[in-house]
Scaffold this motif. Structure first.
Motif, PDB file in Angstrom:
ATOM      1  N   LYS A  82       0.824  -1.209   0.000  1.00  0.00           N
ATOM      2  CA  LYS A  82       0.000   0.000   0.000  1.00  0.00           C
ATOM      3  C   LYS A  82       0.864   1.268   0.000  1.00  0.00           C
ATOM      4  O   LYS A  82       0.542   2.264  -0.647  1.00  0.00           O
ATOM      5  CB  LYS A  82      -0.909  -0.034   1.234  1.00  0.00           C
ATOM      6  CG  LYS A  82      -1.988   1.005   1.229  1.00  0.00           C
ATOM      7  CD  LYS A  82      -2.940   0.846   2.394  1.00  0.00           C
ATOM      8  CE  LYS A  82      -3.924   2.011   2.389  1.00  0.00           C
ATOM      9  NZ  LYS A  82      -4.847   1.976   3.510  1.00  0.00           N
ATOM     10  N   LYS A  83       1.978   1.204   0.721  1.00  0.00           N
ATOM     11  CA  LYS A  83       2.833   2.398   0.826  1.00  0.00           C
ATOM     12  C   LYS A  83       3.553   2.736  -0.482  1.00  0.00           C
ATOM     13  O   LYS A  83       4.142   3.804  -0.611  1.00  0.00           O
ATOM     14  CB  LYS A  83       3.843   2.228   1.976  1.00  0.00           C
ATOM     15  CG  LYS A  83       4.838   1.110   1.762  1.00  0.00           C
ATOM     16  CD  LYS A  83       5.812   1.040   2.942  1.00  0.00           C
ATOM     17  CE  LYS A  83       6.969   0.083   2.712  1.00  0.00           C
ATOM     18  NZ  LYS A  83       6.591  -1.280   2.271  1.00  0.00           N
ATOM     19  N   TYR A  98       0.786   6.685  -3.726  1.00  0.00           N
ATOM     20  CA  TYR A  98       0.452   7.970  -3.124  1.00  0.00           C
ATOM     21  C   TYR A  98      -0.970   7.872  -2.565  1.00  0.00           C
ATOM     22  O   TYR A  98      -1.883   7.443  -3.268  1.00  0.00           O
ATOM     23  CB  TYR A  98       0.540   9.080  -4.184  1.00  0.00           C
ATOM     24  CG  TYR A  98       0.162  10.417  -3.625  1.00  0.00           C
ATOM     25  CD1 TYR A  98       1.053  11.139  -2.837  1.00  0.00           C
ATOM     26  CD2 TYR A  98      -1.106  10.950  -3.853  1.00  0.00           C
ATOM     27  CE1 TYR A  98       0.683  12.362  -2.285  1.00  0.00           C
ATOM     28  CE2 TYR A  98      -1.479  12.172  -3.309  1.00  0.00           C
ATOM     29  CZ  TYR A  98      -0.579  12.863  -2.530  1.00  0.00           C
ATOM     30  OH  TYR A  98      -0.944  14.056  -1.984  1.00  0.00           O
ATOM     31  N   GLN A  99      -1.140   8.241  -1.288  1.00  0.00           N
ATOM     32  CA  GLN A  99      -2.460   8.108  -0.647  1.00  0.00           C
ATOM     33  C   GLN A  99      -3.056   9.484  -0.351  1.00  0.00           C
ATOM     34  O   GLN A  99      -2.603  10.168   0.550  1.00  0.00           O
ATOM     35  CB  GLN A  99      -2.332   7.351   0.689  1.00  0.00           C
ATOM     36  CG  GLN A  99      -1.740   5.954   0.575  1.00  0.00           C
ATOM     37  CD  GLN A  99      -2.696   4.949  -0.067  1.00  0.00           C
ATOM     38  OE1 GLN A  99      -3.912   5.162  -0.048  1.00  0.00           O
ATOM     39  NE2 GLN A  99      -2.149   3.898  -0.635  1.00  0.00           N
ATOM     40  N   ASP A 148      -5.231  12.097   1.421  1.00  0.00           N
ATOM     41  CA  ASP A 148      -5.721  12.100   2.805  1.00  0.00           C
ATOM     42  C   ASP A 148      -7.172  11.659   2.943  1.00  0.00           C
ATOM     43  O   ASP A 148      -8.065  12.263   2.346  1.00  0.00           O
ATOM     44  CB  ASP A 148      -5.617  13.525   3.382  1.00  0.00           C
ATOM     45  CG  ASP A 148      -4.364  13.655   4.219  1.00  0.00           C
ATOM     46  OD1 ASP A 148      -3.697  12.617   4.423  1.00  0.00           O
ATOM     47  OD2 ASP A 148      -4.056  14.790   4.643  1.00  0.00           O
ATOM     48  N   TYR A 162     -10.380   4.338  -1.860  1.00  0.00           N
ATOM     49  CA  TYR A 162     -10.494   4.295  -3.311  1.00  0.00           C
ATOM     50  C   TYR A 162     -10.878   2.908  -3.801  1.00  0.00           C
ATOM     51  O   TYR A 162     -10.062   1.992  -3.782  1.00  0.00           O
ATOM     52  CB  TYR A 162      -9.153   4.730  -3.907  1.00  0.00           C
ATOM     53  CG  TYR A 162      -9.236   5.093  -5.373  1.00  0.00           C
ATOM     54  CD1 TYR A 162      -9.867   6.258  -5.785  1.00  0.00           C
ATOM     55  CD2 TYR A 162      -8.696   4.262  -6.344  1.00  0.00           C
ATOM     56  CE1 TYR A 162      -9.961   6.592  -7.132  1.00  0.00           C
ATOM     57  CE2 TYR A 162      -8.779   4.584  -7.685  1.00  0.00           C
ATOM     58  CZ  TYR A 162      -9.414   5.753  -8.066  1.00  0.00           C
ATOM     59  OH  TYR A 162      -9.498   6.086  -9.394  1.00  0.00           O
ATOM     60  N   MET A 202      -4.673   3.865  -8.698  1.00  0.00           N
ATOM     61  CA  MET A 202      -3.991   4.902  -7.912  1.00  0.00           C
ATOM     62  C   MET A 202      -2.576   5.095  -8.437  1.00  0.00           C
ATOM     63  O   MET A 202      -2.032   4.248  -9.137  1.00  0.00           O
ATOM     64  CB  MET A 202      -3.929   4.485  -6.437  1.00  0.00           C
ATOM     65  CG  MET A 202      -5.277   4.553  -5.749  1.00  0.00           C
ATOM     66  SD  MET A 202      -5.147   4.208  -3.965  1.00  0.00           S
ATOM     67  CE  MET A 202      -5.049   5.865  -3.322  1.00  0.00           C
ATOM     68  N   TYR A 228      -3.525  -2.043  -3.035  1.00  0.00           N
ATOM     69  CA  TYR A 228      -3.610  -0.897  -2.105  1.00  0.00           C
ATOM     70  C   TYR A 228      -4.875  -0.840  -1.261  1.00  0.00           C
ATOM     71  O   TYR A 228      -5.000   0.043  -0.422  1.00  0.00           O
ATOM     72  CB  TYR A 228      -3.388   0.439  -2.831  1.00  0.00           C
ATOM     73  CG  TYR A 228      -4.214   0.652  -4.085  1.00  0.00           C
ATOM     74  CD1 TYR A 228      -5.564   0.957  -4.028  1.00  0.00           C
ATOM     75  CD2 TYR A 228      -3.617   0.573  -5.345  1.00  0.00           C
ATOM     76  CE1 TYR A 228      -6.305   1.168  -5.175  1.00  0.00           C
ATOM     77  CE2 TYR A 228      -4.354   0.780  -6.509  1.00  0.00           C
ATOM     78  CZ  TYR A 228      -5.693   1.072  -6.423  1.00  0.00           C
ATOM     79  OH  TYR A 228      -6.428   1.281  -7.558  1.00  0.00           O
ATOM     80  N   ASN A 229      -5.832  -1.735  -1.468  1.00  0.00           N
ATOM     81  CA  ASN A 229      -7.023  -1.721  -0.606  1.00  0.00           C
ATOM     82  C   ASN A 229      -6.832  -2.675   0.570  1.00  0.00           C
ATOM     83  O   ASN A 229      -6.222  -3.726   0.432  1.00  0.00           O
ATOM     84  CB  ASN A 229      -8.277  -2.128  -1.390  1.00  0.00           C
ATOM     85  CG  ASN A 229      -8.728  -1.077  -2.394  1.00  0.00           C
ATOM     86  OD1 ASN A 229      -9.086  -1.387  -3.519  1.00  0.00           O
ATOM     87  ND2 ASN A 229      -8.706   0.193  -1.997  1.00  0.00           N
ATOM     88  N   GLN A 286     -10.645  -1.042   5.302  1.00  0.00           N
ATOM     89  CA  GLN A 286     -11.323  -0.053   4.455  1.00  0.00           C
ATOM     90  C   GLN A 286     -12.708  -0.556   4.055  1.00  0.00           C
ATOM     91  O   GLN A 286     -13.658   0.221   3.986  1.00  0.00           O
ATOM     92  CB  GLN A 286     -10.503   0.207   3.183  1.00  0.00           C
ATOM     93  CG  GLN A 286      -9.278   1.076   3.414  1.00  0.00           C
ATOM     94  CD  GLN A 286      -8.532   1.340   2.106  1.00  0.00           C
ATOM     95  OE1 GLN A 286      -8.586   0.537   1.173  1.00  0.00           O
ATOM     96  NE2 GLN A 286      -7.826   2.452   2.045  1.00  0.00           N
TER      97      GLN A 286
END
Ligand SMILES: *Cc1c(COP(=O)(O)O)cnc(C)c1O
Length: 413
Positions: free
Chosen positions: A21-22, A25-26, A28, A32, A40, A379-380, A384
């Motif tokens: 996930k890191k 770019y996330q 704030d 998503y 992303m 990334y999920n 979430q």
């Protein structure tokens, strides 16, 4: 809340992809669930674009075609994508859009099956796929090319001796239903037809085996699960066995056997290079190349496992929430039979989607009345999903989707 009945924290703790996930770019506070429309941004892709613009374009200028191997980028990126879809090297190139690549592939198929005229596809295939056939139909005349549309379940039996090719999308963009490509390919070949596959919702998230399945041609994009960036160039696959005989009609200098002789006579490359047309979009393609680095840190089978788990967990969470039961799932109930998405029918799907977006939860809406969630295992997280369902529960309970502010329609949905 009720979410407690599934230990989402534990699922994240045992998730081997959680650390990826890191790499992205996330923004704030945003959750998503729309990676099936636009993935992303991988941090490394942004870095690469900066390097390509500053150093390669800015400083090294035209020498970069050789110095930084810009000229080989379509093949290099093509082979890297090939590695994710079961294609041995030399059969995939990165270029143009799915639509344009489909035109090349459909026209090639027509020339490989002279005397045959029918392209078989499904009524609810992605519209651009059908439009490309309709364009050829208009250009060549219906006596040379015509489109036959059937239901997904009728595909195999619709292929007959007049069929040039069956044109299918592995994962239906509305329902998420996954077709058995290997079986369809065999049915096509039995009738002397070819099999053309659109991998838009498969690439980077499903285990695709183009060579093993004996697919003839395939196309796909890089801006969905591959996270290559908005409008990033697509890819096209042509099985080695067709590369000598095939002739795609967009004769461009990049598809010439030796473009830099500047000969007035077109001579197609005897390789996958023939699928190239004009000068490659280097900046965009560099972003795709960098985005693929994330895939070097995991495997498609690990991604698929997490993806199936995520859609299962999401459905379980929804089932635990009384107000959410109004959303009717139109995706297959078995995780094996669907891609990495879930779609729900609801009269006010547009309003629900807008209310979610207002709460920084991004999903999308597909006409006429579907709410669609895409799950990107890179990334999920499972937690979430809990947050999304608890927000959705409140939106449904309060009927927030009826608020006037959520009724305005936008140009892009
Ligand atoms: C997203 C998508 C496309 C997009 O085609 P482009 O020409 O790249 O814009 C095509 N087919 C399917 C099935 C899709 O989901």
């Amino acid at each position: 809340m009720m979410m407690k009945s599934i230990d989402l924290k534990a699922l994240d703790a045992e998730d081997t992809l959680n650390s990826l996930k890191k790499e992205f770019y996330q923004p704030d506070g945003v959750i998503y669930l729309d990676g099936n429309s636009l993935g992303m941004m991988p941090r490394i892709a942004a870095q690469r674009v900066q390097e390509v613009t500053r150093q390669q374009w800015g400083h090294d200028l035209i020498t970069s075609w050789n110095k930084h191997q810009w000229i080989d980028l379509p093949q290099k990126v093509g082979d890297r994508i090939g590695g994710l879809i079961g294609a041995a090297p030399g059969q995939t190139v990165c270029c143009d859009s799915i639509s344009v690549n489909l035109f090349k592939v459909l026209a090639s198929a027509l020339r490989l099956r002279p005397g045959k005229t029918k392209i078989v596809s499904t009524e609810d295939n992605f519209p651009t796929d059908l439009y490309m056939v309709q364009g050829l139909e208009a250009l060549l005349g219906e006596s040379q090319c015509h489109l036959k549309l059937v239901n997904e379940a009728e595909l195999a039996q619709a292929i007959d001796e007049q069929t040039v090719a069956v044109l299918v999308t592995e994962v239906n963009f509305r329902t998420g239903r996954r077709l058995d490509i290997e079986e369809l390919c065999a049915a096509a070949h039995n009738a002397g037809a070819l099999c053309i596959v659109d991998l838009a919702h498969s690439t980077g998230v499903l285990p695709v085996a183009l060579d093993n399945w004996q697919v003839d041609f395939a196309v796909g994009c890089t801006y969905k699960y591959l996270n290559g960036g908005p409008g990033a160039p697509a890819f096209v696959y042509a099985a080695k066995r067709h590369q000598h005989a095939m002739q795609q009609p967009l004769y461009g200098w990049m598809g010439h056997s030796n473009g830099f002789t500047f000969s007035p006579q077109y001579q197609p490359a005897d390789s996958i290079q023939q699928m190239l047309v004009g000068t490659p979009a280097i900046i965009a393609m560099s972003a795709v190349d960098a985005a693929l680095d994330v895939y070097d840190k995991t495997s498609i089978s690990a991604i698929r496992q997490k993806s199936m788990k995520m859609t299962e967990v999401f459905l379980k969470l929804l089932a635990l929430s009384a107000p959410c039961r109004e959303l009717r799932c139109i995706s297959p109930q078995a995780a094996e039979e669907r891609g990495s998405q879930l779609s729900f029918e609801f009269d006010h799907a547009w309003g629900v989607c807008q209310a979610l977006i207002k709460s920084d939860i991004i999903a999308d809406f597909r006409a006429p009345c579907y709410l669609r969630f895409g799950f990107s295992p890179l990334y999920n997280s499972f937690q979430q999903l809990g947050e999304v369902v608890s927000e959705l529960e409140q939106i449904m309970h309060e009927k927030r989707y009826l608020k006037p502010e959520f009724q305005t329609r936008h140009k892009v949905t």
